[in-house]
Motif scaffolding. Structure first.
Motif, PDB file in Angstrom:
ATOM      1  N   ARG A  56     -13.801 -14.393  63.107  1.00  0.00           N
ATOM      2  CA  ARG A  56     -13.690 -12.856  63.275  1.00  0.00           C
ATOM      3  C   ARG A  56     -13.483 -12.255  61.880  1.00  0.00           C
ATOM      4  O   ARG A  56     -14.040 -11.246  61.470  1.00  0.00           O
ATOM      5  N   TYR A  83     -15.775  -9.537  59.780  1.00  0.00           N
ATOM      6  CA  TYR A  83     -15.722  -8.162  59.366  1.00  0.00           C
ATOM      7  C   TYR A  83     -15.834  -7.833  57.690  1.00  0.00           C
ATOM      8  O   TYR A  83     -16.496  -7.187  57.350  1.00  0.00           O
ATOM      9  N   THR A 118     -18.655 -13.447  74.502  1.00  0.00           N
ATOM     10  CA  THR A 118     -19.380 -12.366  75.019  1.00  0.00           C
ATOM     11  C   THR A 118     -19.598 -11.317  73.970  1.00  0.00           C
ATOM     12  O   THR A 118     -18.351 -10.824  73.529  1.00  0.00           O
ATOM     13  N   GLY A 119     -20.604 -10.412  73.623  1.00  0.00           N
ATOM     14  CA  GLY A 119     -20.762  -9.444  73.015  1.00  0.00           C
ATOM     15  C   GLY A 119     -20.468  -9.519  71.300  1.00  0.00           C
ATOM     16  O   GLY A 119     -20.341  -8.574  70.662  1.00  0.00           O
ATOM     17  N   ALA A 166     -14.413  -9.195  80.045  1.00  0.00           N
ATOM     18  CA  ALA A 166     -15.294  -9.948  78.960  1.00  0.00           C
ATOM     19  C   ALA A 166     -16.116  -8.831  78.349  1.00  0.00           C
ATOM     20  O   ALA A 166     -16.818  -7.773  78.926  1.00  0.00           O
ATOM     21  N   GLY A 167     -16.224  -9.093  76.863  1.00  0.00           N
ATOM     22  CA  GLY A 167     -17.201  -8.112  76.257  1.00  0.00           C
ATOM     23  C   GLY A 167     -16.681  -8.067  74.824  1.00  0.00           C
ATOM     24  O   GLY A 167     -16.118  -8.723  74.402  1.00  0.00           O
ATOM     25  N   GLU A 168     -17.337  -7.231  74.031  1.00  0.00           N
ATOM     26  CA  GLU A 168     -17.101  -6.703  72.523  1.00  0.00           C
ATOM     27  C   GLU A 168     -15.624  -6.643  72.269  1.00  0.00           C
ATOM     28  O   GLU A 168     -15.058  -7.085  71.512  1.00  0.00           O
ATOM     29  N   ALA A 187     -13.116  -7.613  74.007  1.00  0.00           N
ATOM     30  CA  ALA A 187     -12.101  -8.848  74.294  1.00  0.00           C
ATOM     31  C   ALA A 187     -12.584  -9.800  73.016  1.00  0.00           C
ATOM     32  O   ALA A 187     -11.592 -10.283  72.534  1.00  0.00           O
ATOM     33  N   THR A 188     -13.637  -9.729  72.453  1.00  0.00           N
ATOM     34  CA  THR A 188     -14.037 -10.779  71.543  1.00  0.00           C
ATOM     35  C   THR A 188     -13.244 -10.196  70.198  1.00  0.00           C
ATOM     36  O   THR A 188     -12.930 -11.002  69.424  1.00  0.00           O
ATOM     37  N   ARG A 189     -13.312  -8.719  70.054  1.00  0.00           N
ATOM     38  CA  ARG A 189     -12.887  -8.154  68.967  1.00  0.00           C
ATOM     39  C   ARG A 189     -11.024  -8.544  68.854  1.00  0.00           C
ATOM     40  O   ARG A 189     -10.758  -8.865  67.897  1.00  0.00           O
TER      41      ARG A 189
END
Lengths: 325, 438
Positions: A183, A187, A207-208, B199-201, B203-205
């Motif tokens: 991560r 960035y 996800t995402g 779940a999604g962006e 949570a990923t961030r």
């Protein structure tokens, strides 16, 4: 404190008390930190390694999760800058005696350290602690969230070898789901204009992830195409138990970096790994130890310089803030 | 309680969820009941013995019936007692609370239902209606004495938090409940799937494990099929996503006796409001995407979502002042249920009487409770409020024993002026302000 030059020594925005992640740093702050770090590389190569900009300051290494390399890298960075460094690891702390995380932070805060370096197994734990203390806090890795100094040292390593970050194609391979290194690197590399590919089995891609501005691949051959840099991530062995993967053998077969898979990347592509490595799981020994292609040893060296830069920049901000209070 | 003097409210905006009307008029409370109400009441003369209150256009509506309230009584009184929950409730216009059986001990025995009802009678300012556990000890293994529990006063059967993992056991409990005409409430979460947030962006961030919408959709689908198979009255609470709204809409169209609820927090907030790991917004089911939030609002508007609840789940600081992954799920909400819900009427998503049906009449009907109505002869359980008054939610001055309010720091509109339970004024904003002056 006597900085070398204003441009180098004050890279961080003046109101920045902590370094919690790369996500909210500006491109200018990152470049400033890299320039400053660059100037510290030679310090480590001299016989006299003392560069006592932080003499009299107290640094506390608070590691809730075991780490040899990051902790010693911060310790060395602090000591080369002349600071007093105190190492606290979970084994000796009172968390084991039922004290809460926040109580520990408040207690440490009362000892008036200048900089607290924290690693914790939970995402967001470092930010939570930062809200409870007066000193500066450096995130040395929180859960699957961020590991900003790793991204800085990786960028420094790449920049020194290839002269730039902008326009490079960089693959990050393996367990993206659980990786704070991935991560922070995504960035940082995006902010500096690189093209980032993430490659891994679908069970280890969050996800995402595509929304973070990266190319997403589950096949090494496709994902490595045209890449200047191949960053491998450590595979946590406990992932096998959670049914993320069938076996280490199958993982190595499809995602372990060996000479064949490396040949899918650009000719002469360089290999990186944040360590510690699982040889034969995510990386073949021949690649890891390759003198021209592997940057792994250099990453460790750059780690100390990058962390010195972060410490100096935060200490400068802290002193300015205290003066203006 | 001694019988109070009659109270006459003049010039009120009467919101009647049953007639779906909103008229200016008067209302008279006498002997604990709504003696009369309407636009022409007292147009000739005022009642001689009554306390007369000119509301100057404030809204007078049935008191809120909150269908999902957790307390810590018995067993964890430091979280919340029936008394402290009721203080929070009346300050938010809630006059009846349906309380969950997730206590220590679990409410799975007739004597415990009796205990709760007695404690509520002696200590609470609102009506308290206990739900009993669907399975003994909430273990999901064997059904409770549903018939006897219902006779003792349990208004429905639920696991509270978490689903019955074993579909066969749930099927039998539903079949059994059907012949006693009892309400079975299920919680929409596939128990083997876990996650800290949607779940999604986001949570990923944040580097948090994500709970996909599918975990809820699987559970909703299963429970709807079991409802169809058994014919039981099934209430799914609380739902959080568009897929659940669609599945329940289809089931209702088929004519199944199913209903559902969502919380004011899920209607007012989304996953982005978790921001920098705000644990008081860590809810179960989790706050979802903006698309899901809008689908829930649409479901409230078209009637697919029958009930809006606070989902009040008090968690003390030691459960919330932790790294996000270690923090407990749950948020309080008795004090913000009304104001947060009102934004749906203010932005035109739903009319005020329809909104009040979701907050009062629908839960009262579902759980077969006397409140939730503004008609002549109904119990005088009312809320008088100023729908426009703005305020900033501050959890530090919350009346709940726990301060984990998801709307903390948010600007809301709508302040309760008076709350009336059984004809008695149990909350008065003026008195409250005086009492809390520094």
């Amino acid at each position: 404190m006597t900085p070398e030059s204003p441009r180098q020594a004050f890279p961080l925005a003046p109101d920045r008390q902590h370094l919690l992640g790369i996500e909210d740093l500006s491109r200018e702050e990152i470049l400033g930190l890299l320039d400053l770090a660059e100037s510290y590389v030679d310090v480590g190569r001299q016989t006299e390694k003392q560069h006592p900009l932080l003499r009299g300051r107290t640094l506390v290494n608070l590691f809730f999760e075991a780490s040899t390399r990051t902790q010693s890298s911060f310790e060395l960075a602090g000591k080369r800058l002349g600071a007093d460094v105190l190492n606290m690891s979970i084994a000796m702390s009172s968390i084991r005696k039922g004290e809460t995380l926040i109580d520990t932070a408040v207690t440490l805060n009362a000892m008036r350290p200048d900089i607290l370096i924290i690693r914790h197994q939970d995402s967001g734990a470092v930010a939570l602690l930062a809200r409870k203390v007066d000193c500066s806090v450096v995130n040395a890795g929180d859960g699957a969230h961020e590991h900003p100094t790793q991204a800085l040292l990786d960028a420094l390593t790449i920049r020194r070898r290839l002269g730039r970050i902008e326009g490079l194609r960089i693959a990050i391979c393996g367990d993206i789901l659980h990786s704070r290194v991935a991560r922070s690197n995504i960035y940082l590399l995006n902010k500096l204009g690189a093209h980032v590919h993430v490659i891994g089995p679908a069970t280890l891609l969050p996800t995402g992830i595509d929304k973070l501005g990266v190319g997403v691949f589950t096949d090494m051959r496709e994902g490595l195409k045209g890449c200047d840099i191949v960053m491998m991530l450590r595979l946590q062995m406990e992932r096998m138990a959670g049914a993320f993967l069938p076996s280490t053998r199958e993982y190595f077969h499809y995602y372990g970096l060996d000479a064949k898979k490396l040949s899918y990347a650009k000719p002469g592509a360089l290999v990186m790994h944040p360590g510690p490595m699982n040889r034969g799981v995510e990386i073949d020994s021949a690649i890891a130890d390759h003198t021209e292609r592997s940057l792994i040893q250099e990453q460790v060296e750059m780690g100390v310089a990058a962390r010195m830069a972060v410490l100096v920049a935060l200490a400068h901000n802290r002193e300015t803030m205290l003066r203006n209070r | 309680m001694t019988q109070a003097r009659p109270i006459a409210f003049l010039n009120a905006t009467l919101v009647d969820p049953e007639k779906e009307s909103e008229d200016t008029g008067a209302l008279l409370i006498k002997d604990g009941l709504i003696a009369d109400q309407g636009p022409r009441l007292f147009s000739d003369a005022l009642p001689p013995d009554a306390v007369v209150l000119d509301t100057q256009g404030l809204i007078l509506a049935p008191g809120l019936v909150d269908s999902r309230v957790f307390t810590g009584e018995p067993g964890s009184e430091h979280r919340e007692t029936l008394s402290s929950a009721s203080e929070a409730a009346v300050s938010g216009g809630v006059t009846a609370m349906v309380v969950m059986p997730n206590t220590e001990p679990v409410i799975d025995d007739v004597a415990l239902v009796d205990f709760l009802l007695r404690r509520a009678r002696d200590t609470a300012k609102t009506y308290v209606y206990p739900m009993a556990a669907l399975t003994k000890g909430l273990k999901g293994e064997s059904m409770t004495e549903m018939g006897l529990l219902a006779e003792a006063g349990a208004v429905g059967f639920t696991q509270g938090l978490g689903a019955v993992a074993n579909a066969q056991i749930l099927r039998r409990a539903m079949t059994y409940a059907r012949d006693f005409d009892l309400l079975v409430e299920t919680f929409p979460a596939e128990p083997t799937m876990t996650g800290q947030m949607n779940a999604g962006e986001m949570a990923t961030r944040l580097g948090l494990s994500g709970l996909p919408v599918a975990a809820e959709a699987i559970a909703v689908d299963r429970d709807l099929r079991l409802a169809e198979l058994t014919g039981a009255r099934v209430h799914i609470s609380p739902i959080s996503c568009a897929e659940s709204v669609q599945a329940i809409a289809r089931a209702k169209k088929k004519g199944l006796p199913v209903t559902c609820a969502t919380t004011a927090a899920h209607l007012g907030l989304n996953e982005h409001d978790i921001g920098t790991y705000l644990t008081f917004r860590k809810l179960m089911p989790p706050l979802r995407s903006e698309m899901d939030r809008l689908a829930l609002i649409e479901g409230v508007a078209d009637g697919t979502v029958d009930i809006i609840t606070s989902g009040h789940d008090p968690q003390p600081p030691e459960n919330k002042r932790l790294p996000f992954a270690q923090a407990a799920f749950g948020g309080t909400g008795l004090e913000t249920l009304l104001a947060a819900s009102l934004s749906l009427a203010r932005n035109g998503s739903v009319s005020l009487p329809a909104l009040f049906a979701r907050l009062t009449l629908n839960p009262a009907r579902l759980f077969r409770l006397p409140g939730g109505r503004l008609t002549k002869g109904a119990p005088a359980d009312l809320v008088l409020f100023d729908a426009d008054k703005p305020w900033v939610v501050n959890r530090d001055i919350s009346l709940s024993r726990s301060k984990n309010e998801p709307f903390d720091g948010q600007r809301l509109q709508g302040r309760v002026i008076k709350t009336i339970v059984g004809g008695h004024i149990v909350y008065d904003a003026l008195d409250h302000a005086r009492a809390t002056l520094p």
